[in-house]
Design a protein around this motif. Structure first.
Motif, PDB file in Angstrom:
ATOM      1  N   ARG A  21      17.622  -0.312  -2.035  1.00 40.72           N
ATOM      2  CA  ARG A  21      18.339   0.864  -1.520  1.00 40.72           C
ATOM      3  C   ARG A  21      17.304   1.808  -0.959  1.00 40.72           C
ATOM      4  O   ARG A  21      17.208   1.986   0.246  1.00 40.72           O
ATOM      5  CB  ARG A  21      19.130   1.561  -2.628  1.00 40.72           C
ATOM      6  CG  ARG A  21      20.363   0.854  -3.068  1.00 40.72           C
ATOM      7  CD  ARG A  21      21.096   1.623  -4.143  1.00 40.72           C
ATOM      8  NE  ARG A  21      20.396   2.829  -4.540  1.00 40.72           N
ATOM      9  CZ  ARG A  21      20.601   3.510  -5.623  1.00 40.72           C
ATOM     10  NH1 ARG A  21      21.519   3.138  -6.456  1.00 40.72           N
ATOM     11  NH2 ARG A  21      19.915   4.581  -5.918  1.00 40.72           N
ATOM     12  N   GLU A  77      14.426  -0.067  -8.715  1.00 47.44           N
ATOM     13  CA  GLU A  77      15.766   0.522  -8.730  1.00 47.44           C
ATOM     14  C   GLU A  77      16.251   0.569 -10.183  1.00 47.44           C
ATOM     15  O   GLU A  77      15.636  -0.043 -11.063  1.00 47.44           O
ATOM     16  CB  GLU A  77      16.718  -0.337  -7.885  1.00 47.44           C
ATOM     17  CG  GLU A  77      16.414  -0.345  -6.396  1.00 47.44           C
ATOM     18  CD  GLU A  77      16.841   0.926  -5.671  1.00 47.44           C
ATOM     19  OE1 GLU A  77      17.458   1.821  -6.286  1.00 47.44           O
ATOM     20  OE2 GLU A  77      16.538   1.032  -4.476  1.00 47.44           O
ATOM     21  N   TYR A 115      21.136  -2.580 -11.292  1.00 53.46           N
ATOM     22  CA  TYR A 115      21.233  -3.112  -9.932  1.00 53.46           C
ATOM     23  C   TYR A 115      20.468  -4.425  -9.766  1.00 53.46           C
ATOM     24  O   TYR A 115      20.492  -5.023  -8.707  1.00 53.46           O
ATOM     25  CB  TYR A 115      20.688  -2.105  -8.913  1.00 53.46           C
ATOM     26  CG  TYR A 115      21.456  -0.801  -8.850  1.00 53.46           C
ATOM     27  CD1 TYR A 115      22.775  -0.696  -9.271  1.00 53.46           C
ATOM     28  CD2 TYR A 115      20.843   0.330  -8.354  1.00 53.46           C
ATOM     29  CE1 TYR A 115      23.465   0.507  -9.205  1.00 53.46           C
ATOM     30  CE2 TYR A 115      21.535   1.539  -8.278  1.00 53.46           C
ATOM     31  CZ  TYR A 115      22.835   1.607  -8.708  1.00 53.46           C
ATOM     32  OH  TYR A 115      23.511   2.802  -8.636  1.00 53.46           O
ATOM     33  N   GLY A 134      28.130  -4.563  -8.516  1.00 53.49           N
ATOM     34  CA  GLY A 134      27.210  -3.477  -8.826  1.00 53.49           C
ATOM     35  C   GLY A 134      25.785  -3.729  -8.351  1.00 53.49           C
ATOM     36  O   GLY A 134      24.933  -2.865  -8.484  1.00 53.49           O
ATOM     37  N   ALA A 135      25.527  -4.929  -7.828  1.00 47.56           N
ATOM     38  CA  ALA A 135      24.164  -5.250  -7.371  1.00 47.56           C
ATOM     39  C   ALA A 135      24.198  -5.890  -5.984  1.00 47.56           C
ATOM     40  O   ALA A 135      23.371  -6.733  -5.651  1.00 47.56           O
ATOM     41  CB  ALA A 135      23.480  -6.176  -8.370  1.00 47.56           C
ATOM     42  N   SER A 195      20.971  -5.432  -3.926  1.00 45.59           N
ATOM     43  CA  SER A 195      19.883  -6.212  -4.514  1.00 45.59           C
ATOM     44  C   SER A 195      20.023  -7.691  -4.191  1.00 45.59           C
ATOM     45  O   SER A 195      19.044  -8.362  -3.870  1.00 45.59           O
ATOM     46  CB  SER A 195      19.850  -6.038  -6.036  1.00 45.59           C
ATOM     47  OG  SER A 195      19.725  -4.692  -6.376  1.00 45.59           O
TER      48      SER A 195
END
Length: 179
Positions: free
Chosen positions: A92, A118, A122, A151-152, A155
């Motif tokens: 991110r 991060e 993540y 949620g990732a 990534s």
């Protein structure tokens, strides 16, 4: 007094924000993970020309950030046992560093997270990376052969881009030149 309270609040916020940075392995530890304790490790520096760069980028579906790419080559008794590349990318706003290990034939063997800056939630799990092992490059895309991680998402996209890049460089710069 109010200024002191604001300053302390900001310092605490900054300290907790930087506490996400986790370094899991040093470079030496990573080389041992990839190749074992007894292997010799050689550097293979590759300098793709414009045509090779275009082919790599098309195959990887991502850009090369540099005109040089380094593989680490593990050898036992003068026989190549694996190739590894260390890739750092921004997820991110902060970096992750992965070591992507390929078999001598160019299949994905392992992915190790060397550093992740991060928040930990993540970060894709080791189990997610294990599902990618031996998957062909053409299937290394979210929702086209690879399931996302709730949620990732950023990534997993970043990791897949790094994996595709390493596999594409191998195919264009090592495999094709060997034949």
């Amino acid at each position: 007094m109010k200024r002191l309270a604001i300053t302390l609040t900001l310092l605490i916020a900054l300290a907790s924000a930087s506490s996400f940075a986790t370094i899991f392995y040093s470079k030496n530890e990573a080389m041992e993970l990839a190749f074992g304790k007894t292997a010799t490790v050689e550097n293979l520096s590759l300098f793709p020309d414009e045509q090779e760069t275009a082919a790599i980028q098309a195959l990887a579906k991502t850009q090369l950030e540099s005109g040089m790419f380094t593989f680490y080559v593990g050898k036992e008794n003068d026989k190549t046992t694996a190739y590894a590349a260390i890739e750092t990318s921004t997820v991110r706003t902060k970096p992750e560093t992965l070591m992507i290990v390929l078999t001598p034939e160019g299949e994905l063997r392992n992915v190790y997270t060397l550093a992740f800056h991060e928040p930990p939630e993540y970060q894709p799990s080791a189990q997610w990376y294990e599902k990618l092992v031996k998957k062909p490059l053409a299937e290394m895309e979210l929702n086209k052969g690879v399931d996302g991680v709730s949620g990732a998402t950023l990534s997993t996209r970043s990791a897949l881009a790094s994996i595709r890049k390493v596999m594409a460089v191998y195919q264009i710069m090592i495999k094709q030149k060997a034949h």
